[in-house]
Design a protein around this motif. Structure first.
Motif, mmCIF file in Angstrom:
data_model
loop_
_atom_site.group_PDB
_atom_site.id
_atom_site.type_symbol
_atom_site.label_atom_id
_atom_site.label_comp_id
_atom_site.label_asym_id
_atom_site.label_seq_id
_atom_site.Cartn_x
_atom_site.Cartn_y
_atom_site.Cartn_z
ATOM 1 N N PRO A 24 0.829 -1.209 0.000
ATOM 2 C CA PRO A 24 0.000 0.000 0.000
ATOM 3 C C PRO A 24 0.861 1.256 0.000
ATOM 4 O O PRO A 24 1.983 1.265 0.515
ATOM 5 C CB PRO A 24 -0.798 -0.125 1.296
ATOM 6 C CG PRO A 24 0.033 -1.005 2.165
ATOM 7 C CD PRO A 24 0.728 -1.971 1.255
ATOM 8 N N PHE A 25 0.341 2.330 -0.590
ATOM 9 C CA PHE A 25 1.041 3.608 -0.632
ATOM 10 C C PHE A 25 0.209 4.675 0.054
ATOM 11 O O PHE A 25 -1.023 4.615 0.072
ATOM 12 C CB PHE A 25 1.320 4.023 -2.080
ATOM 13 C CG PHE A 25 2.306 3.152 -2.791
ATOM 14 C CD1 PHE A 25 3.660 3.356 -2.637
ATOM 15 C CD2 PHE A 25 1.870 2.114 -3.599
ATOM 16 C CE1 PHE A 25 4.577 2.544 -3.290
ATOM 17 C CE2 PHE A 25 2.776 1.298 -4.255
ATOM 18 C CZ PHE A 25 4.142 1.519 -4.097
ATOM 19 N N LEU A 26 0.893 5.654 0.591
ATOM 20 C CA LEU A 26 0.238 6.781 1.226
ATOM 21 C C LEU A 26 -0.040 7.849 0.173
ATOM 22 O O LEU A 26 0.811 8.126 -0.685
ATOM 23 C CB LEU A 26 1.153 7.342 2.315
ATOM 24 C CG LEU A 26 0.572 8.359 3.287
ATOM 25 C CD1 LEU A 26 -0.524 7.721 4.127
ATOM 26 C CD2 LEU A 26 1.687 8.879 4.203
ATOM 27 N N LEU A 54 5.448 6.128 4.557
ATOM 28 C CA LEU A 54 6.255 6.928 3.642
ATOM 29 C C LEU A 54 7.651 6.321 3.486
ATOM 30 O O LEU A 54 8.186 6.223 2.365
ATOM 31 C CB LEU A 54 6.353 8.352 4.178
ATOM 32 C CG LEU A 54 6.783 9.448 3.211
ATOM 33 C CD1 LEU A 54 5.773 9.607 2.098
ATOM 34 C CD2 LEU A 54 6.960 10.766 3.961
ATOM 35 N N MET A 55 8.249 5.892 4.588
ATOM 36 C CA MET A 55 9.578 5.269 4.547
ATOM 37 C C MET A 55 9.528 3.942 3.807
ATOM 38 O O MET A 55 10.469 3.585 3.084
ATOM 39 C CB MET A 55 10.100 5.054 5.963
ATOM 40 C CG MET A 55 10.363 6.328 6.743
ATOM 41 S SD MET A 55 11.815 7.202 6.172
ATOM 42 C CE MET A 55 13.113 6.123 6.779
ATOM 43 N N ASP A 56 8.442 3.183 3.970
ATOM 44 C CA ASP A 56 8.289 1.931 3.215
ATOM 45 C C ASP A 56 8.354 2.214 1.714
ATOM 46 O O ASP A 56 8.953 1.451 0.947
ATOM 47 C CB ASP A 56 6.952 1.265 3.549
ATOM 48 C CG ASP A 56 6.955 0.586 4.904
ATOM 49 O OD1 ASP A 56 8.037 0.419 5.487
ATOM 50 O OD2 ASP A 56 5.864 0.222 5.388
ATOM 51 N N GLU A 57 7.728 3.291 1.287
ATOM 52 C CA GLU A 57 7.700 3.628 -0.140
ATOM 53 C C GLU A 57 9.075 4.063 -0.639
ATOM 54 O O GLU A 57 9.509 3.662 -1.721
ATOM 55 C CB GLU A 57 6.683 4.739 -0.386
ATOM 56 C CG GLU A 57 6.571 5.168 -1.845
ATOM 57 C CD GLU A 57 5.473 6.176 -2.094
ATOM 58 O OE1 GLU A 57 5.529 6.858 -3.138
ATOM 59 O OE2 GLU A 57 4.554 6.289 -1.256
#
Length: 510
Positions: free
Chosen positions: A2-4, A124-127
């Motif tokens: 998933p993305f923010l 956000l950091m995951d992305e």
């Protein structure tokens, strides 16, 4: 994954790529000049400063620590920490992208945050860094007592989100504490030294691990004993017999009928402590420590919640070795730079406000002089070293794409090298031949590098200049040549294996 999403996210994603490249101007050097070349304090907008660092430091930073605004809806003296949520995300995104590009393949990034934005920052950091590169969310005990204005819950910790750049990252152990080593005793005077009793069983049933369900002899009574069917032995029969032969089993004092325990010898365990996900203030300090350190240094507290030096020392112990490069782009009162200096790490600190001059410079001068606050006694700090103070200068290119005349050859060479290769410019850049990368040779004809500005002097690609470049790089590989113009025709350049790029039009952002 998933993305923010948020308002103006696409603009935020473009910002890192489109932010103009600025020059860095060295204003002053403090302390030892040789050391000062490795340690930089930069005053200016951190987005512009990070972009300016890319040609020289991309992929070279071992550890990044940042303590960004928490977006707590509270007023701070030096920062506007009341950004609307989407604005905060748009502020963070391009900076994280540039920080990722500066990070070494075996590097890590550590970000302090609280619950106002922590969970959004995690996504956000995951992305940006990849979810697989998330290492830990550390709870750091920033207060040792409940806050006086508690209404529902006493909030006494901050979060530290930790990500690696890639699988090459290896965390270090923390120094062992007296509390840990004090648990090792030697009641039977074993020649191998102190040991600690470890459980001889594990949480599996006999049905799940039938090979671990077997009888062993109790030497004090001579009887056979079995583990519980719900908790079998922790090792196979073969390993047990080996432990027995090597005297690694503790049965209690002679004559007792206790269950077995495994001797874990201090001399055989790793000499250090595994980093845990909970950092008590006894390990990493607390905000009150940070305030006391600031008062001792400055006579005031430049920030509401300055981080203590012990917190940064724990992070640098885990993530770096002496000589590694550390970066903090929200430097604040200079804690990260001060701790890195005392621990023998190189550092780059970026701070936008005027307190870069009023607080950070004086603090680092005191470190050079051997100040004994913070972690100084713990690391045996006696002073020395140096740092350079830099500011952001004018943009390298104007709005029409023309190259700023203030740009010198080494600066443009490092920039061109980074644009073409994605690697930082670490060579001297004192010759038109910049280097080889993936089977191509790169050249820059600029600033009269070969003597003067006439065509024969070096800024224009002519037959004579090409012959000279062949002498500089006699290997038969494709050439990429940057210059003002070329006086060789397309057919000639194709036959020679030359790709010509014109300055400034072909000098583009990576």
């Amino acid at each position: 994954m998933p993305f923010l999403d948020w308002v103006n996210k696409n603009h935020a994603k473009d910002t890192a790529r489109e932010v103009p490249y600025h020059l860095l101007k060295r204003e002053a050097t403090y302390g030892d000049e040789a050391s000062a070349a490795d340690n930089l304090l930069i005053q200016g907008d951190n987005l512009l400063a990070l972009k300016a660092l890319l040609p020289f430091y991309a992929g070279r930073v071992k550890c990044i620590f940042i303590d960004p605004p928490y977006n707590t809806q509270s007023a701070f003296e030096h920062y506007d920490d009341r950004l609307e949520h989407s604005q905060w995300l748009s502020m963070m995104y391009p900076r994280l992208v540039l920080l990722r590009d500066l990070l070494a393949e075996d590097g890590s990034i550590w970000i302090t945050i609280d619950d106002n934005e922590a969970h959004y920052l995690k996504v956000l950091m995951d992305e940006v860094f990849g979810r697989a590169n998330f290492l830990c969310g550390i709870a750091w005990e920033k207060r040792y007592s409940p806050p006086p204005d508690t209404k529902d819950f006493g909030y006494v910790h901050d979060l530290i989100l930790v990500y690696r750049k890639g699988k090459a990252f290896v965390r270090k152990l923390l120094p062992s504490t007296d509390d840990q080593t004090g648990r090792y005793k030697n009641p039977d005077s074993d020649a191998r030294g102190s040991w600690k009793a470890m459980d001889y069983t594990c949480r599996f049933s006999a049905d799940e691990r039938p090979n671990l369900y077997y009888p062993i002899r109790q030497p004090n009574t001579g009887e056979e004993i079995w583990p519980k069917k719900t908790r079998v032995w922790a090792m196979s029969r073969e390993v047990h017999l080996k432990n027995e032969a090597e005297g690694r089993i503790w049965w209690g004092t002679k004559g007792s009928n206790s269950v077995p325990a495994l001797k874990n010898f201090l001399s055989e365990v790793a000499q250090g402590m595994m980093p845990m996900s909970l950092w008590k203030h006894s390990l990493a300090g607390h905000n009150q420590d940070g305030k006391k350190e600031a008062l001792a240094l400055f006579g005031d507290t430049p920030f509401s919640t300055p981080k203590p030096e012990r917190l940064l020392s724990v992070i640098l112990h885990i993530a770096t070795e002496p000589g590694d490069l550390v970066l903090d782009s929200f430097l604040g009162s200079g804690t990260t730079a001060a701790v890195a200096h005392k621990m023998g790490r190189r550092y780059i600190g970026i701070e936008m406000g005027e307190h870069a001059r009023t607080h950070c410079i004086p603090r680092l001068e005191k470190v050079i002089a051997g100040e004994q606050g913070g972690i100084s006694e713990a690391v045996g700090w006696q002073g020395g070293g140096g740092f350079s103070f830099l500011t952001l200068s004018e943009p390298a290119f104007d709005e029409d794409g023309r190259l700023n005349a203030a740009v010198k050859f080494p600066t443009l060479a490092a920039y061109v090298w980074h644009v073409e290769t994605g690697s930082p410019g670490q060579q001297a850049f004192d010759s038109p031949f910049l280097g080889m990368h993936e089977g191509k040779a790169y050249f820059l004809l600029y600033n009269g590098i070969l003597g003067d500005r006439r065509p024969a002097g070096g800024n224009v690609l002519t037959s004579a200049i090409l012959a000279h470049l062949r002498e500089l790089c006699p290997v038969q590989v494709p050439f990429v040549v940057y210059g003002e113009t070329a006086r060789l025709g397309p057919a000639r350049m194709e036959a020679e294996g030359v790709t010509f790029k014109q300055i400034p039009y072909d000098v583009t952002m990576r």
